[in-house]
Design an enzyme around this catalytic site. Structure first.
Site, mmCIF file in Angstrom:
data_model
loop_
_atom_site.group_PDB
_atom_site.id
_atom_site.type_symbol
_atom_site.label_atom_id
_atom_site.label_comp_id
_atom_site.label_asym_id
_atom_site.label_seq_id
_atom_site.Cartn_x
_atom_site.Cartn_y
_atom_site.Cartn_z
ATOM 1 N N HIS A 100 0.844 -1.205 0.000
ATOM 2 C CA HIS A 100 0.000 0.000 0.000
ATOM 3 C C HIS A 100 0.868 1.239 0.000
ATOM 4 O O HIS A 100 1.905 1.282 0.666
ATOM 5 C CB HIS A 100 -0.957 0.023 1.204
ATOM 6 C CG HIS A 100 -0.335 -0.301 2.521
ATOM 7 N ND1 HIS A 100 0.011 -1.584 2.895
ATOM 8 C CD2 HIS A 100 0.033 0.495 3.548
ATOM 9 C CE1 HIS A 100 0.541 -1.566 4.105
ATOM 10 N NE2 HIS A 100 0.574 -0.309 4.523
ATOM 11 N N HIS A 102 0.869 5.038 1.117
ATOM 12 C CA HIS A 102 0.184 6.042 1.942
ATOM 13 C C HIS A 102 0.305 7.397 1.250
ATOM 14 O O HIS A 102 1.401 7.758 0.797
ATOM 15 C CB HIS A 102 0.875 6.204 3.300
ATOM 16 C CG HIS A 102 0.852 5.005 4.196
ATOM 17 N ND1 HIS A 102 -0.031 4.871 5.240
ATOM 18 C CD2 HIS A 102 1.624 3.888 4.239
ATOM 19 C CE1 HIS A 102 0.208 3.746 5.893
ATOM 20 N NE2 HIS A 102 1.209 3.114 5.299
HETATM 21 P P1 5GP Z 1 1.339 0.057 7.497
HETATM 22 O O1 5GP Z 1 1.636 0.310 8.940
HETATM 23 O O2 5GP Z 1 1.207 -1.404 7.165
HETATM 24 O O3 5GP Z 1 2.260 0.785 6.540
HETATM 25 O O4 5GP Z 1 -0.070 0.727 7.222
HETATM 26 C C1 5GP Z 1 -1.269 0.056 7.335
HETATM 27 C C2 5GP Z 1 -2.327 1.109 7.373
HETATM 28 O O5 5GP Z 1 -3.575 0.461 7.240
HETATM 29 C C3 5GP Z 1 -2.375 1.879 8.697
HETATM 30 O O6 5GP Z 1 -2.213 3.262 8.435
HETATM 31 C C4 5GP Z 1 -3.724 1.546 9.285
HETATM 32 O O7 5GP Z 1 -4.313 2.648 9.920
HETATM 33 C C5 5GP Z 1 -4.507 1.095 8.075
HETATM 34 N N1 5GP Z 1 -5.543 0.104 8.372
HETATM 35 C C6 5GP Z 1 -5.428 -0.972 9.181
HETATM 36 N N2 5GP Z 1 -6.591 -1.676 9.187
HETATM 37 C C7 5GP Z 1 -7.444 -1.032 8.349
HETATM 38 C C8 5GP Z 1 -8.782 -1.283 7.943
HETATM 39 O O8 5GP Z 1 -9.437 -2.258 8.350
HETATM 40 N N3 5GP Z 1 -9.325 -0.398 7.075
HETATM 41 C C9 5GP Z 1 -8.646 0.686 6.616
HETATM 42 N N4 5GP Z 1 -9.288 1.505 5.775
HETATM 43 N N5 5GP Z 1 -7.359 0.948 6.963
HETATM 44 C C10 5GP Z 1 -6.773 0.097 7.831
#
Ligand code: 5GP
Ligand code: ZN
Length: 150
Positions: A100, A102
């Protein structure tokens, strides 16, 4: 991947505030935003790491991320700047093992607030989720400023 939350969002098995989708990617609001307008761009097929994606898909993700950023600017959601960020692997702070990008709106002088939100959400497993209606409104504001030919 059945247990992957982002695959569940792609398959519409889990609710999300969707901004945009096409054959290759899905764009939706982060449910625990570090800043209002925090948006995620994901490939529709499951891969944990950026290098596992086809070149075409990887390039498309960043093309769409750039369009989302521009739409956020045009909507007045991003004013001073933004972070475009990929956490690639657990050691790099990746919590959801589905690629993903951001797109995180930033304002001049918001570092302390961003750092605090980042810390508290980590301590509280991401923190407090934003209300769906608010996320839907944000998704709609961004969508309205996206070009029709991404
Ligand atoms: P990472 O820490 O893996 O780079 O980012 C994962 C992102 O996914 C985080 O910013 C978190 O807030 C978001 N996230 C986690 N669970 C969900 C969810 O169920 N729905 C949505 N829309 N975002 C999520
Ligand atoms: Zn997945």
């Amino acid at each position: 991947m059945a247990q992957c939350i982002f695959c569940q969002i792609v398959n519409k098995e889990m609710p999300a505030s969707i901004v945009y989708e096409d054959d290759l990617c899905l764009v939706f609001m982060d449910i625990f935003p570090i800043k209002l307008g925090h948006t995620l761009i994901i490939p529709k097929t499951h891969s944990a790491f950026l290098h596992e994606l086809d070149d075409k898909v990887r390039q498309h993700l960043f093309k769409v991320a750039n369009a989302v950023l521009q739409a956020q600017r045009d909507a007045g959601i991003t004013r001073d700047g933004a972070n475009l960020l990929v956490n690639d692997g657990k050691a790099a702070n990746q919590h959801v093992p589905h690629v993903h990008v951001h797109v995180l709106p930033r304002d001049q002088g918001d570092l302390v607030k961003v750092a605090w939100t980042f810390l508290t959400r980590m301590l509280n497993f991401f923190g407090k989720d934003k209300k769906r209606a608010k996320l839907d409104k944000m998704a709609s504001d961004i969508r309205q400023h996206l070009p029709s030919d991404i």
